[in-house]
Design a protein around this motif. Structure first.
Motif, PDB file in Angstrom:
ATOM      1  N   THR A  97       0.809  -1.032  -0.054  1.00 23.50           N
ATOM      2  CA  THR A  97      -0.043  -0.004  -0.015  1.00 23.50           C
ATOM      3  C   THR A  97       0.822   1.192  -0.139  1.00 23.50           C
ATOM      4  N   VAL A  98       0.362   2.185  -0.933  1.00 24.39           N
ATOM      5  CA  VAL A  98       1.124   3.621  -0.815  1.00 24.39           C
ATOM      6  C   VAL A  98       0.948   4.176   0.423  1.00 24.39           C
ATOM      7  N   THR A  99       2.008   4.516   1.251  1.00 22.79           N
ATOM      8  CA  THR A  99       1.766   5.367   2.459  1.00 22.79           C
ATOM      9  C   THR A  99       2.736   6.707   2.405  1.00 22.79           C
ATOM     10  N   GLU A 100       2.330   7.697   2.925  1.00 22.50           N
ATOM     11  CA  GLU A 100       3.151   8.993   2.933  1.00 22.50           C
ATOM     12  C   GLU A 100       4.564   8.501   3.749  1.00 22.50           C
ATOM     13  N   GLU A 101       4.624   7.734   4.516  1.00 22.76           N
ATOM     14  CA  GLU A 101       5.950   7.370   5.209  1.00 22.76           C
ATOM     15  C   GLU A 101       6.885   6.575   4.256  1.00 22.76           C
ATOM     16  N   ARG A 102       6.225   5.744   3.593  1.00 23.63           N
ATOM     17  CA  ARG A 102       6.982   4.931   2.606  1.00 23.63           C
ATOM     18  C   ARG A 102       7.422   5.711   1.544  1.00 23.63           C
ATOM     19  N   LYS A 103       6.805   6.730   0.880  1.00 24.56           N
ATOM     20  CA  LYS A 103       7.190   7.403  -0.046  1.00 24.56           C
ATOM     21  C   LYS A 103       8.482   8.292   0.182  1.00 24.56           C
ATOM     22  N   ASP A 104       8.824   8.470   1.660  1.00 24.37           N
ATOM     23  CA  ASP A 104      10.146   8.890   1.672  1.00 24.37           C
ATOM     24  C   ASP A 104      11.348   8.349   1.101  1.00 24.37           C
ATOM     25  N   LYS A 105      11.179   6.979   1.017  1.00 25.41           N
ATOM     26  CA  LYS A 105      12.226   6.039   0.658  1.00 25.41           C
ATOM     27  C   LYS A 105      12.025   5.206  -0.618  1.00 25.41           C
ATOM     28  N   TYR A 106      10.803   5.404  -1.087  1.00 24.34           N
ATOM     29  CA  TYR A 106      10.468   4.330  -2.219  1.00 24.34           C
ATOM     30  C   TYR A 106       9.594   5.045  -3.270  1.00 24.34           C
ATOM     31  N   ASP A 107       9.675   4.733  -4.666  1.00 26.66           N
ATOM     32  CA  ASP A 107       8.724   5.388  -5.449  1.00 26.66           C
ATOM     33  C   ASP A 107       7.643   4.344  -5.952  1.00 26.66           C
ATOM     34  N   PHE A 108       6.344   4.821  -6.249  1.00 25.87           N
ATOM     35  CA  PHE A 108       5.135   3.856  -6.534  1.00 25.87           C
ATOM     36  C   PHE A 108       4.586   4.179  -7.839  1.00 25.87           C
ATOM     37  N   ALA A 109       4.025   3.024  -8.460  1.00 22.27           N
ATOM     38  CA  ALA A 109       3.229   2.964  -9.617  1.00 22.27           C
ATOM     39  C   ALA A 109       2.139   2.146  -9.365  1.00 22.27           C
TER      40      ALA A 109
END
Length: 320
Positions: free
Chosen positions: A140-152
């Motif tokens: 799941t896309v989370t704001e915290e994960r977006k600090d380290k990862y990119d999502f499609a």
């Protein structure tokens, strides 16, 4: 409990021309399995996966070192449950919706899919270390994960309420679960949502929810059929699979895994600034347009989680 599975499985791309889980079990024997089928779902090793053609324009978006290697190193969670990822009836062939979707992306990029099965936490360790180019594993896309990862994005993140077939009960909001006994997995986002709904009911003068916890999926299945619980709230894919396989229950309501007004989204995950996310999004848009994406979701009973277009780094679940 999380099963201990083999560390890696090589999934080769040029096969046939035509394809964090919260659930504690990967068993496929909870329902009416007959031979290599559970309901309408093929769980045998001969998958006849839906395949895609290489798109030269999109393949050119892949960084040079990955193109030259010719392999898309992809993390797949050993902790996933049907229909997301599990072993076929031969107990060695890894199958499921996440592998099928990763295969479509690899095909479109002209790469061989190297699907490596690891524990949930090692999916992210693998991205951080450069072991994996991508993770396709119900992330799941989370704001915290977006600090380290990119999502499609490639699927909606939904939860589902399951009840005994013919219950006549539908769930659209907190008032519909007032006074009901509902099972949920401890420590999950759906537990947080159910607790919140129960508190809202009490504040509104309605009865709270009686929340029950079970260690194994088979325990809540038995409780549901015996009438000891009214319903179960879990990830939509695993609920849909159980409904299809057992034939004794039904989905009585769905909601976003994010709760509230935000639609949760599942996405292909890559290390931030790896240069791969644009290629993943373009490949996903290509297979959405040509219909192969819809075929994959349909064969696993997940058509209700389809998206119209892949989004790069959309709004995610809020920080804790």
């Amino acid at each position: 409990m999380r099963a201990v599975l083999p560390a890696a499985v090589l999934l080769t791309a040029p096969l046939l021309a035509a394809c964090g889980s919260d659930d504690p079990s990967t068993s496929t024997d909870a329902g009416s399995a007959k031979g290599n089928r559970v309901g309408n779902i093929n769980i045998g090793p001969e998958q006849d996966r839906v395949r895609a053609e290489k798109d030269e324009r999109i393949a050119a978006l892949v960084p040079k070192e990955v193109r030259e290697a010719g392999v898309l190193r992809t993390g797949l969670s050993a902790d996933a449950a049907p229909p997301l990822g599990f072993f076929a009836t031969d107990d060695k062939t890894r199958i499921g919706s996440e592998i099928d979707l990763a295969t479509l992306v690899a095909d479109t990029l002209g790469l061989e899919l190297d699907g490596q099965i690891v524990s949930w936490e090692n999916l992210f360790v693998g991205l951080d270390s450069g072991k994996f180019d991508a993770v396709f594993s119900n992330v799941t896309v989370t704001e915290e994960r977006k600090d380290k990862y990119d999502f499609a994005t490639y699927r909606l993140d939904n939860l589902a309420f399951e009840a005994k077939k013919g219950s006549g009960w539908k769930v659209d909001g907190p008032e519909d679960v007032a006074g009901k006994t509902i099972a949920v997995s401890s420590g999950t986002n759906q537990e947080k949502i159910l607790v919140d709904w129960s508190e809202r009911n009490e504040k509104a003068g309605r009865e709270p929810v009686s929340i029950k916890y079970f260690q194994k999926d088979t325990d809540y299945y038995l409780a549901l059929q015996s009438g000891r619980i009214d319903g179960y709230l879990g990830p939509n894919p695993t609920v849909a699979y159980h409904v299809e396989s057992a034939g004794q229950s039904e989905v009585i309501g769905t909601l976003s895994g994010a709760g509230g007004d935000l639609q949760g989204k599942i996405a292909a995950t890559t290390k931030k600034d790896s240069g791969l996310v644009d290629a993943y999004a373009a490949a996903l848009d290509r297979v959405i347009a040509d219909g192969s994406y819809a075929k994959v979701l349909k064969r696993w009973g997940l058509s209700g989680e389809a998206i119209e277009k892949s989004e790069i780094n959309p709004e995610g679940l809020p920080r804790p």
